[in-house]
Design a protein around this motif. Structure first.
Motif, short mmCIF file in Angstrom:
data_model
loop_
_atom_site.label_atom_id
_atom_site.label_comp_id
_atom_site.label_asym_id
_atom_site.label_seq_id
_atom_site.Cartn_x
_atom_site.Cartn_y
_atom_site.Cartn_z
N GLU A 48 30.22 75.99 -25.08
CA GLU A 48 29.02 76.02 -25.92
C GLU A 48 28.91 77.26 -26.79
OE1 GLU A 48 25.71 75.35 -23.29
OE2 GLU A 48 26.19 73.24 -23.04
N PRO A 49 29.96 77.56 -27.56
CA PRO A 49 29.86 78.70 -28.47
C PRO A 49 28.88 78.42 -29.60
CG PRO A 49 31.85 77.45 -28.93
CD PRO A 49 31.24 76.85 -27.69
N GLU A 50 28.31 79.50 -30.14
CA GLU A 50 27.40 79.39 -31.27
C GLU A 50 28.10 79.73 -32.59
OE1 GLU A 50 23.32 81.10 -29.66
OE2 GLU A 50 25.04 82.15 -28.78
N LEU A 51 29.32 80.28 -32.47
CA LEU A 51 30.06 80.69 -33.66
C LEU A 51 31.56 80.60 -33.36
CD1 LEU A 51 30.22 82.12 -36.49
CD2 LEU A 51 30.14 84.29 -35.24
N ILE A 52 32.30 79.99 -34.29
CA ILE A 52 33.76 80.01 -34.25
C ILE A 52 34.23 80.94 -35.36
CG2 ILE A 52 35.89 78.70 -34.60
CD1 ILE A 52 34.57 77.89 -32.03
N VAL A 53 35.01 81.94 -34.99
CA VAL A 53 35.64 82.84 -35.97
C VAL A 53 37.12 82.49 -35.99
CG1 VAL A 53 36.09 85.21 -36.65
CG2 VAL A 53 33.96 84.65 -35.45
N ILE A 54 37.62 82.14 -37.17
CA ILE A 54 39.02 81.72 -37.28
C ILE A 54 39.71 82.53 -38.37
CG2 ILE A 54 38.36 79.80 -38.80
CD1 ILE A 54 40.74 78.24 -37.57
N ILE A 55 40.91 83.00 -38.09
CA ILE A 55 41.69 83.72 -39.10
C ILE A 55 42.88 82.87 -39.52
CG2 ILE A 55 43.11 85.06 -37.44
CD1 ILE A 55 42.66 87.43 -39.54
N THR A 56 43.08 82.76 -40.82
CA THR A 56 44.09 81.90 -41.40
C THR A 56 45.03 82.69 -42.30
OG1 THR A 56 44.42 80.03 -42.93
CG2 THR A 56 42.42 81.30 -43.21
N PRO A 57 46.27 82.23 -42.46
CA PRO A 57 47.19 82.87 -43.41
C PRO A 57 47.10 82.31 -44.82
CG PRO A 57 48.36 81.81 -41.56
CD PRO A 57 46.98 81.26 -41.61
N HIS A 58 46.43 81.17 -45.03
CA HIS A 58 46.70 80.36 -46.21
C HIS A 58 45.55 80.18 -47.19
CE1 HIS A 58 50.62 79.56 -44.70
NE2 HIS A 58 50.20 78.87 -43.65
N SER A 59 44.53 81.03 -47.10
CA SER A 59 43.50 81.01 -48.13
C SER A 59 43.88 82.03 -49.21
CB SER A 59 42.12 81.28 -47.53
OG SER A 59 41.11 81.05 -48.50
N VAL A 60 42.91 82.73 -49.79
CA VAL A 60 43.19 83.69 -50.85
C VAL A 60 43.80 84.96 -50.24
CG1 VAL A 60 42.22 85.04 -52.74
CG2 VAL A 60 41.29 82.78 -52.20
N PHE A 61 45.05 85.24 -50.59
CA PHE A 61 45.77 86.34 -49.97
C PHE A 61 45.73 87.58 -50.86
CE2 PHE A 61 49.58 88.86 -49.08
CZ PHE A 61 49.54 88.95 -47.70
N LEU A 100 30.32 92.10 -40.48
CA LEU A 100 31.75 92.34 -40.33
C LEU A 100 32.30 93.14 -41.51
CD1 LEU A 100 34.30 91.92 -38.67
CD2 LEU A 100 34.63 89.73 -39.84
N VAL A 101 31.89 92.78 -42.72
CA VAL A 101 32.34 93.50 -43.91
C VAL A 101 31.91 94.96 -43.83
CG1 VAL A 101 32.04 93.72 -46.41
CG2 VAL A 101 32.43 91.47 -45.40
N ILE A 164 31.25 90.96 -32.88
CA ILE A 164 30.80 89.84 -32.05
C ILE A 164 29.93 90.35 -30.90
CG2 ILE A 164 31.60 88.11 -30.37
CD1 ILE A 164 34.01 87.61 -32.24
N GLU A 165 30.35 91.43 -30.26
CA GLU A 165 29.59 91.96 -29.13
C GLU A 165 28.19 92.39 -29.55
OE1 GLU A 165 32.08 95.08 -27.71
OE2 GLU A 165 33.25 93.77 -26.40
N ASN A 166 28.10 92.97 -30.75
CA ASN A 166 26.81 93.47 -31.23
C ASN A 166 25.94 92.39 -31.86
OD1 ASN A 166 27.44 96.11 -30.46
ND2 ASN A 166 28.45 96.55 -32.40
N TYR A 167 26.55 91.25 -32.19
CA TYR A 167 25.85 90.22 -32.93
C TYR A 167 24.89 89.42 -32.05
CZ TYR A 167 25.16 86.68 -36.58
OH TYR A 167 24.61 85.85 -37.52
#
Length: 265
Positions: A48-61, A100-101, A164-167
């Motif tokens: 039951e997560p409230e947020l999925i954080v995913i890192i990808t190689p294939h968007s704007v590099f 995060l930014v 994530i811990e602080n959020y």
């Protein structure tokens, strides 16, 4: 075991051919990976997560900047793979993105916010497809890795973990990436023996929970193997501080000469 609000860290592959609507008659060739992705996704949803954080190689590099989707809706489709009707639509999380930014900036790492009309790349779409199929409907944050060194990616992982811990919301982190693209003679990137060596070594080290040796892996071997998962894994290992939490492999196969690994880390 959880790390405060972080429920799980995992790796998933991203070949569009794993999607029933795209793969068609080729689906049986990737059934092992599909089964692994389904099992992992069902477990993630059960947490039951409230947020999925995913890192990808294939968007704007960008060689020097991590990227992040900055929008109220995370939307994508598979039109570029010939299936225009296959779409995903999740709520985004601008508040998490802002935090995060800012945290990355404080640690001298730059991030670029992607325009709101940017659709999901296949590196994020494929894992999210399986999560959606398993019933996940909550918030998503998609990040693209960059061309900085592995220490920068490890550092970025630590920043993500702290954010994530602080959020204050329960989250799951997914490292999207395929292993060597040169495992067999039918591989689209061409064959080299280092491809299988790289995959076998990485899988064995994940099984052992020896992430330090993956972090310190010979970079020549990595580049010879032709992969797109290593930087995603470095971010994951930064989140985990180089230590295993679950280190369970659901599946691995390379039916088209590209290594597909599904695993909890």
């Amino acid at each position: 075991m959880t790390i405060n609000n972080l429920l799980m860290t995992a790796i998933m592959p991203h070949p569009p051919i794993m999607l029933e609507e795209v793969g068609g008659k080729e689906i049986p060739k990737v059934q092992i990976s599909i089964d692994g992705a389904n099992q992992l996704s069902q477990k993630i949803v059960s947490l039951e997560p409230e947020l999925i954080v995913i890192i990808t190689p294939h968007s704007v590099f960008d060689r020097n900047k991590f990227g992040i989707y900055y929008t109220d809706r995370i939307i994508g489709n598979m039109a570029r793979f010939g299936v225009s009707g296959l779409t995903l639509n999740f709520p985004g999380d601008k508040q998490f993105a802002d935090k995060l930014v800012e945290s990355a900036k404080n640690e001298q790492l730059e991030m670029q916010k992607f325009p709101e009309n940017l659709g999901l790349d296949h590196g994020s779409f494929v894992p999210l497809y399986f999560l959606n199929k398993a019933g996940y409907k909550a918030k998503v944050c998609v990040i693209n890795y960059c061309g900085l060194d592995r220490q920068s990616h490890l550092k970025f992982g630590r920043i993500i973990k702290e954010t994530i811990e602080n959020y204050g919301e329960k989250a799951v982190f997914i490292a999207s990436g395929d292993l060597s693209h040169k495992v067999t003679i039918n591989a689209p990137a061409g064959y080299c023996p280092e491809g299988k060596i790289f995959d076998n070594k990485l899988i064995e080290l994940v099984k052992q929970g020896d992430y330090k040796d993956i972090i310190n892996l010979d970079q020549t071997l990595r580049h010879q193997a032709g992969e797109c998962a290593y930087n995603s894994l470095m971010v994951a290992f930064g989140i985990l501080n180089g230590l295993p939490v679950h280190n369970h492999i659901y599946s691995y196969e390379a039916p088209f000469g590209v290594g597909y690994l599904v695993a909890e880390l």
